[in-house]
Design a protein around this motif. Structure first.
Motif, PDB file in Angstrom:
ATOM      1  N   GLY A 111       0.813  -1.208   0.000  1.00 34.99           N
ATOM      2  CA  GLY A 111       0.000   0.000   0.000  1.00 34.99           C
ATOM      3  C   GLY A 111       0.847   1.259   0.000  1.00 34.99           C
ATOM      4  N   ILE A 112       1.929   1.273   0.787  1.00 33.20           N
ATOM      5  CA  ILE A 112       2.817   2.442   0.824  1.00 33.20           C
ATOM      6  C   ILE A 112       3.431   2.687  -0.553  1.00 33.20           C
ATOM      7  CG2 ILE A 112       5.006   3.283   1.745  1.00 33.20           C
ATOM      8  CD1 ILE A 112       4.263   1.891   4.381  1.00 33.20           C
ATOM      9  N   ALA A 113       3.890   1.616  -1.209  1.00 39.05           N
ATOM     10  CA  ALA A 113       4.513   1.772  -2.525  1.00 39.05           C
ATOM     11  C   ALA A 113       3.528   2.348  -3.542  1.00 39.05           C
ATOM     12  CB  ALA A 113       5.049   0.416  -3.003  1.00 39.05           C
ATOM     13  N   GLU A 114       2.274   1.875  -3.527  1.00 42.34           N
ATOM     14  CA  GLU A 114       1.296   2.354  -4.508  1.00 42.34           C
ATOM     15  C   GLU A 114       0.848   3.783  -4.185  1.00 42.34           C
ATOM     16  OE1 GLU A 114      -0.790   2.126  -8.016  1.00 42.34           O
ATOM     17  OE2 GLU A 114       0.778   0.838  -7.179  1.00 42.34           O
ATOM     18  N   ILE A 115       0.725   4.116  -2.908  1.00 43.75           N
ATOM     19  CA  ILE A 115       0.381   5.495  -2.534  1.00 43.75           C
ATOM     20  C   ILE A 115       1.483   6.456  -2.981  1.00 43.75           C
ATOM     21  CG2 ILE A 115       0.062   7.031  -0.548  1.00 43.75           C
ATOM     22  CD1 ILE A 115      -1.288   4.614   0.864  1.00 43.75           C
TER      23      ILE A 115
END
Length: 474
Positions: A111-115
């Motif tokens: 999730g952090i990478a996509e955000i």
């Protein structure tokens, strides 16, 4: 001399020379089991960190063409906290499930990478916003709270004593967004409160306190809810006075829907109680009554509340021009569907899609963003992680000896499962959009905090169950 049983052979004086060796092997296995579980967890944590770091590097190479080490060093703090939580588990919960923590870490990292990737098009030369870094800081805070929960709750059974405090806390949390000057309305829903420079969604914590209250209440009231009442068409229905709890929860869900205009949260609360009361009583009549109340409430809300009517219209006729162009219409839904189509089977590649074109791509539609860049194959892998996480929670619940632990484990696991289903169903047009966030993946500190607390409680439940007298492995 009376014949010896298995327990005597395991803990008593051996009746033959081979018995001593068997007893030693049993004791050795018992002593090694906790460290073996934690060693498995440690190995999976390094795999999870490799997946998360690889996703961030691929995002940077695909979107900006080079690697920025600053955010990677920020991500190292999460790895350190994961190792700290691992050490804490070795000390205070050595027999906790070894898969729960690595799964939560993997989903959180993706999730952090996509955000971070979605935020890149909003950067300027001098002031990049770095929403990914903010998500890292929220993650650090949530994991610290999870560690405090592990250290503070050594025996989950004590939570049953505070069931009515949990009920009162839930009511307060649900009412906070309605307090003038404290609650804040955003995107047609009044579910946030302002705490200085921060905003918080108290309903995310309320689902945990409600699960604790439901578990404690149903343990006490299970007999009257399951054994008494008339039979109609082969189904035993509860007495009218025993219908009170489900009617109260239904009323609370409707009030949240009406005054806070939060369709997803009301569905989550009602579904959580319905599943827990079914597990507690085993009576299908409760499910039937709950479905009738839910369908009836949904029909009335769709006809009388413009907010709900708009969600149904966007679901049923998303490509109608009047619905597509309306304020709060189906533009977001249709754009997300186009993103899925663009991703195809294997995706465009991390950092190489256009997920930012969908409104709220970082929060409500994070799963559509990942679907575009990872494709159907990536989504299946993500859903597999959720399935494994929920199944571990259910397994922990059903092998437990005490009813409170069973119900609490089912409630916490089902809360994650229902959120995943509602979000996936909404963005893929299986059901109307509800506004819930994808656990661990979506942007926002409230959701991360509640989900990491759930992880800590599931770990505590699994340790309490495995530490029981049945853990002699032969």
């Amino acid at each position: 001399m009376p014949p010896s049983n298995d327990a005597t052979q395991a803990i008593g004086r051996p009746s033959n020379p081979g018995g001593a060796q068997a007893m030693t092997e049993k004791i050795t296995i018992r002593l090694r089991t906790p460290s073996r579980l934690r060693n498995i967890e440690l190995g999976l944590l390094f795999v999870a960190c490799g997946i998360c770091a690889g996703a961030m590097i691929l995002v940077q190479l695909g979107a900006i063409g080079h690697i920025e080490t600053g955010i990677l060093w920020s991500g190292v703090l999460i790895l350190v906290l994961a190792l700290v939580m691992h050490i804490v588990l070795r000390v205070v919960a050595s027999q906790a499930d070894p898969f729960v923590l690595p799964i939560g870490l993997t989903l959180n990292g993706l999730g952090i990478a996509e955000i971070y990737r979605i935020d890149i098009p909003t950067w300027t030369t001098s002031t990049p916003t770095h929403a990914g870094e903010r998500q890292i800081y929220w993650t650090i805070g949530a994991m610290v709270i999870a560690i405090i929960v592990l250290l503070g709750i050594r025996n989950y059974r004590v939570l049953a004593r505070y069931r009515y405090i949990a009920m009162f806390t839930s009511i307060v949390l649900l009412l906070l967004p309605l307090v003038p000057g404290l609650g804040r309305e955003g995107l047609n829903a009044r579910v946030w409160i302002d705490l200085g420079p921060f905003s918080f969604q108290p309903g995310e914590i309320a689902k945990i306190t409600l699960a604790i209250f439901f578990a404690g209440y149903l343990v006490q009231a299970r007999d009257s809810l399951s054994l008494m009442g008339p039979k109609i068409l082969g189904l035993q229905f509860p007495r009218p006075r025993d219908l009170g709890p489900i009617l109260v929860i239904w009323a609370v869900a409707m009030l949240v829907l009406i005054f806070e205009r939060d369709l997803g949260t009301s569905l989550l609360y009602f579904g959580l109680f319905l599943v827990m009361i079914y597990v507690a009583t085993g009576k299908a009549s409760w499910v039937l009554i709950g479905l009738v109340l839910f369908v009836g409430g949904a029909i009335v809300a769709s006809l009388s509340l413009s907010y709900v009517h708009g969600r149904f219209a966007a679901w049923l006729t998303p490509f109608d021009s009047s619905v597509y162009n309306a304020y709060g219409g189906s533009y977001q839904l249709v754009t997300g569907l186009f993103g899925f189509a663009n991703g195809g089977l294997i995706g465009t590649g991390l950092g190489q899609g256009s997920p930012q074109t969908t409104p709220l791509a970082q929060s409500d539609y994070i799963i559509a963003s990942l679907g575009e860049e990872l494709g159907l194959a990536g989504l299946v892998a993500i859903l597999g992680l959720y399935l494994l996480l929920v199944s571990r929670g259910f397994r922990i619940a059903f092998v437990g000896q005490d009813d409170f632990g069973k119900l609490l484990g089912v409630g916490l696991s089902f809360a994650i499962a229902l959120q995943v289903f509602v979000v996936m169903g909404g963005v893929t047009r299986v059901i109307p959009l509800t506004g819930l966030t994808m656990p661990f993946l979506a942007a926002g500190g409230s959701s991360l905090l509640s989900n990491w607390i759930i992880v800590a409680l599931i770990l505590r439940l699994s340790d309490g169950i495995r530490s029981g007298p049945r853990m002699v492995i032969g």
